[in-house]
Design an enzyme around this catalytic site. Structure first.
Site, short mmCIF file in Angstrom:
data_model
loop_
_atom_site.label_atom_id
_atom_site.label_comp_id
_atom_site.label_asym_id
_atom_site.label_seq_id
_atom_site.Cartn_x
_atom_site.Cartn_y
_atom_site.Cartn_z
N PHE A 129 -56.27 19.08 -8.12
CA PHE A 129 -57.78 18.76 -7.70
C PHE A 129 -58.47 19.84 -6.62
O PHE A 129 -57.79 19.86 -5.53
CB PHE A 129 -58.08 17.24 -7.10
CG PHE A 129 -59.24 16.87 -7.54
CD1 PHE A 129 -60.32 16.97 -6.87
CD2 PHE A 129 -59.18 15.58 -8.41
CE1 PHE A 129 -61.53 16.53 -7.21
CE2 PHE A 129 -60.72 15.01 -8.83
CZ PHE A 129 -61.80 15.54 -8.11
N ALA A 176 -54.72 14.09 -4.91
CA ALA A 176 -54.03 13.82 -3.59
C ALA A 176 -53.15 12.55 -3.70
O ALA A 176 -52.23 12.28 -3.12
CB ALA A 176 -55.04 13.93 -2.57
N ALA A 219 -56.69 18.95 -0.99
CA ALA A 219 -57.91 19.20 -0.33
C ALA A 219 -58.88 17.88 -0.88
O ALA A 219 -59.18 17.98 -2.16
CB ALA A 219 -58.47 20.46 -1.02
N VAL A 220 -59.27 17.07 -0.18
CA VAL A 220 -60.14 15.84 -0.43
C VAL A 220 -61.36 16.15 -0.12
O VAL A 220 -61.61 16.21 1.36
CB VAL A 220 -59.54 14.71 0.06
CG1 VAL A 220 -60.50 13.39 -0.56
CG2 VAL A 220 -58.03 14.29 -0.49
N HIS A 261 -65.46 6.62 -2.49
CA HIS A 261 -64.05 7.05 -3.02
C HIS A 261 -63.25 7.80 -2.16
O HIS A 261 -62.04 7.87 -1.94
CB HIS A 261 -64.04 7.63 -4.42
CG HIS A 261 -62.77 7.60 -5.21
ND1 HIS A 261 -62.53 8.81 -5.59
CD2 HIS A 261 -62.24 6.71 -5.69
CE1 HIS A 261 -61.33 8.70 -6.41
NE2 HIS A 261 -61.16 7.38 -6.26
N PHE A 301 -47.99 16.70 6.45
CA PHE A 301 -49.46 16.22 5.84
C PHE A 301 -50.38 17.29 5.70
O PHE A 301 -50.97 17.75 6.70
CB PHE A 301 -49.92 15.28 6.67
CG PHE A 301 -51.06 14.61 6.07
CD1 PHE A 301 -52.45 14.81 6.99
CD2 PHE A 301 -51.16 13.76 4.91
CE1 PHE A 301 -53.67 14.50 6.32
CE2 PHE A 301 -52.36 13.32 4.60
CZ PHE A 301 -53.61 13.70 5.08
N1 LIG Z 1 -62.07 13.30 -5.28
C1 LIG Z 1 -60.50 14.02 -5.14
C2 LIG Z 1 -59.62 13.52 -5.79
N2 LIG Z 1 -59.81 12.61 -6.51
C3 LIG Z 1 -58.60 12.24 -7.54
C4 LIG Z 1 -57.35 11.21 -6.70
O1 LIG Z 1 -56.68 12.17 -6.02
C5 LIG Z 1 -56.35 10.89 -7.94
O2 LIG Z 1 -56.05 11.83 -8.70
C6 LIG Z 1 -57.42 9.82 -8.77
O3 LIG Z 1 -57.95 8.91 -7.96
C7 LIG Z 1 -56.33 9.27 -9.93
O4 LIG Z 1 -55.24 8.49 -9.26
N3 LIG Z 1 -58.42 14.09 -5.45
C8 LIG Z 1 -58.30 15.11 -4.59
O5 LIG Z 1 -56.89 15.55 -4.30
N4 LIG Z 1 -59.33 15.60 -4.04
C9 LIG Z 1 -60.59 15.13 -4.17
O6 LIG Z 1 -61.65 15.62 -3.34
C1 LIG Z 2 -62.90 12.39 -2.72
C2 LIG Z 2 -63.34 12.09 -4.15
O1 LIG Z 2 -62.82 11.15 -4.78
C3 LIG Z 2 -64.79 12.39 -4.42
O2 LIG Z 2 -64.64 13.59 -4.87
C4 LIG Z 2 -65.45 11.55 -5.64
O3 LIG Z 2 -66.86 11.84 -5.70
P1 LIG Z 2 -67.77 10.89 -5.81
O4 LIG Z 2 -67.67 9.93 -4.63
O5 LIG Z 2 -69.25 11.53 -5.59
O6 LIG Z 2 -67.63 9.98 -6.94
#
Ligand SMILES: Nc1c(NC[C@H](O)[C@H](O)[C@H](O)CO)[nH]c(=O)[nH]c1=O
Ligand SMILES: CC(=O)[C@@H](O)COP(=O)(O)O
Length: 153
Positions: free
Chosen positions: A22, A56, A80-81, A88, A113
């Site tokens: 991601f 992540a 990278a979140v 979320h 981390f």
């Molecule tokens: N929004 C981001 C995500 N979301 C996906 C979650 O990590 C996970 O894969 C999903 O919820 C299924 O379990 N992941 C990232 O690495 N970065 C983001 O910005």
């Molecule tokens: C960190 C996330 O899960 C984010 O990218 C999800 O985006 P949203 O909150 O607009 O659904």
């Protein structure tokens, strides 16, 4: 008094890298930073194992399996979140951090981390080889130190 030494000697050290797909535009640069730093310390390419996961939140599970495999002396978890519109982001950050900390504390090897948690893409790019440095390289620094420190315990 005994003061344990700090060392970044990487020869013979086996490293696992678990990287989230991601936001791959960012995480691939984190991975490059980590690998090039490890190579500077003498870690052989053959001693670096890379596993990629969807996001992540999947990092802790594969980190745990890699740690328990006996194939690595330490792990770097990279992701990278980036904040979106909903809460979320908060759950992904919190549970990823908590999961990786548990693997490091409860498992046989240290886990670094290397997950960026940012408000926008620019902040992430800056910390993946831009003005903010490279979090992957920083994790490589720390992991080699941790592995060498634990050898003294
Ligand atoms: N929004 C981001 C995500 N979301 C996906 C979650 O990590 C996970 O894969 C999903 O919820 C299924 O379990 N992941 C990232 O690495 N970065 C983001 O910005
Ligand atoms: C960190 C996330 O899960 C984010 O990218 C999800 O985006 P949203 O909150 O607009 O659904």
């Amino acid at each position: 008094m005994q003061i344990l030494t700090h060392s970044r000697f990487g020869n013979g050290v086996r490293v696992g890298i678990v990287v989230a797909q991601f936001n791959e535009i960012v995480t691939e640069k984190l991975q490059q930073g980590a690998v090039s730093q490890l190579e500077k310390y003498g870690v052989a390419d053959a001693d670096i194992t890379v596993a990629s996961v969807p996001g992540a939140l999947e990092l802790p599970r594969i980190a745990q399996k890699l740690a328990d495999s006996g194939k690595v002396d330490g792990i770097i978890a990279l992701g990278a979140v980036i904040r979106g519109e909903t809460s979320h982001y908060d759950y992904v950050c919190a549970e990823t951090a908590s999961g990786l900390a548990r693997v490091s504390l409860d498992g046989p090897v240290p886990v670094m981390f290397g997950v960026l948690t940012t408000d926008n893409l620019d902040q992430a790019i800056s910390r993946a080889g831009g003005k903010g440095g490279n979090k992957g390289a920083d994790c490589a620094d720390g992991l080699i130190e941790m592995i060498n420190l634990e050898k003294q315990l």
